[in-house]
Write an enzyme that holds these catalytic residues in place. Structure first.
Site, PDB file in Angstrom:
ATOM      1  N   LYS A 120       0.832  -1.209   0.000  1.00 41.69           N
ATOM      2  CA  LYS A 120       0.000   0.000   0.000  1.00 41.69           C
ATOM      3  C   LYS A 120       0.863   1.253   0.000  1.00 41.69           C
ATOM      4  O   LYS A 120       0.641   2.187  -0.779  1.00 41.69           O
ATOM      5  CB  LYS A 120      -0.914   0.015   1.239  1.00 41.69           C
ATOM      6  CG  LYS A 120      -1.899   1.174   1.235  1.00 41.69           C
ATOM      7  CD  LYS A 120      -2.435   1.486   2.615  1.00 41.69           C
ATOM      8  CE  LYS A 120      -1.451   2.326   3.398  1.00 41.69           C
ATOM      9  NZ  LYS A 120      -1.999   2.837   4.683  1.00 41.69           N
ATOM     10  N   ASP A 138      -6.344   1.057   1.150  1.00 41.28           N
ATOM     11  CA  ASP A 138      -6.317   1.253   2.598  1.00 41.28           C
ATOM     12  C   ASP A 138      -7.651   0.788   3.163  1.00 41.28           C
ATOM     13  O   ASP A 138      -8.469   0.193   2.456  1.00 41.28           O
ATOM     14  CB  ASP A 138      -6.031   2.723   2.943  1.00 41.28           C
ATOM     15  CG  ASP A 138      -7.208   3.639   2.619  1.00 41.28           C
ATOM     16  OD1 ASP A 138      -8.150   3.204   1.903  1.00 41.28           O
ATOM     17  OD2 ASP A 138      -7.202   4.787   3.090  1.00 41.28           O
TER      18      ASP A 138
END
Length: 222
Positions: A120, A138
């Site tokens: 991420k 997220d």
């Protein structure tokens, strides 16, 4: 969700949040990498409060290595998991200096080799610092994708990312990432999502279920 419906949903979310952007304050790829590392299990608002002084004190990777670990820990004490993150920051800075000449690498596989940098974080840095299309999943992006049925409830974060990459045009990956975050952060919240005001409720199975349950509860109580 078919392609036409997804297109409509993304366009509507885009109209709701036309100015969606990365809310982590930063001035360069290095600062962004540190900010995203700090943001794990922490709000962007808190990170920005900490980095306001942190980025004044530490300008380069070497600056972070010039202080004892305990001092850096104290500087980010307001951040969750601050001890672990402080240790990762110093390890990251050492690797950036030793292997990348003091610069944050531009390749995804090199970014994920950095301590504290997962997929991420790498996607956020790639898309925001280097303008490479990417979708960073997220907690907001994952929640919204699953509520809308773009991904399945049991899908892993990586599976959510891959499904979004397949269904969203590549040149829209980055802006879609930001818009889904804003939609999840300010509208489709984890607790008390604004289903009654949602312009895409008709396309949201969970939203319809929530509204039906709320209506049933009101009818019972009355």
């Amino acid at each position: 969700m078919n392609a036409a419906t997804l297109r409509q949903v993304l366009d509507t979310i885009g109209e709701m949040f036309p100015d969606a952007h990365c809310e982590l304050n930063h001035g360069n790829p290095f600062e962004l990498t540190i900010a995203v590392l700090l943001s794990a299990q922490c709000t962007d608002e808190t990170v920005n409060k900490v980095t306001a002084s942190l980025f004044d004190k530490y300008r380069t990777p070497q600056d972070y290595l010039n202080v004892p670990l305990e001092e850096l820990e104290n500087d980010i004490r307001r951040i969750g998991l601050f001890r672990n993150k402080a240790a990762n920051i110093q390890k990251l800075c050492r690797l950036v200096i030793d292997k990348h000449g003091g610069e944050i690498p531009r390749k995804h596989e090199e970014l994920t080799e950095l301590p504290g940098v997962g997929r991420k974080t790498a996607n956020v840095v790639m898309s925001n610092a280097f303008d490479v299309p990417a979708i960073a999943v997220d907690t907001h992006v994952e929640r919204v994708s699953k509520r809308l049925g773009v991904a399945k409830t049991e899908d892993s974060v990586l599976e959510v990312e891959k499904k979004l990459m397949r269904k969203v045009p590549r040149d829209e990956w980055t802006i879609t990432h930001h818009r889904l975050i804003f939609f999840g952060r300010y509208h489709c919240k984890a607790q008390n999502p604004k289903c009654d005001l949602c312009p895409i409720l008709e396309h949201c199975k969970e939203g319809k279920s929530r509204m039906k349950a709320a209506l049933k509860k009101r009818s019972v109580s009355s």
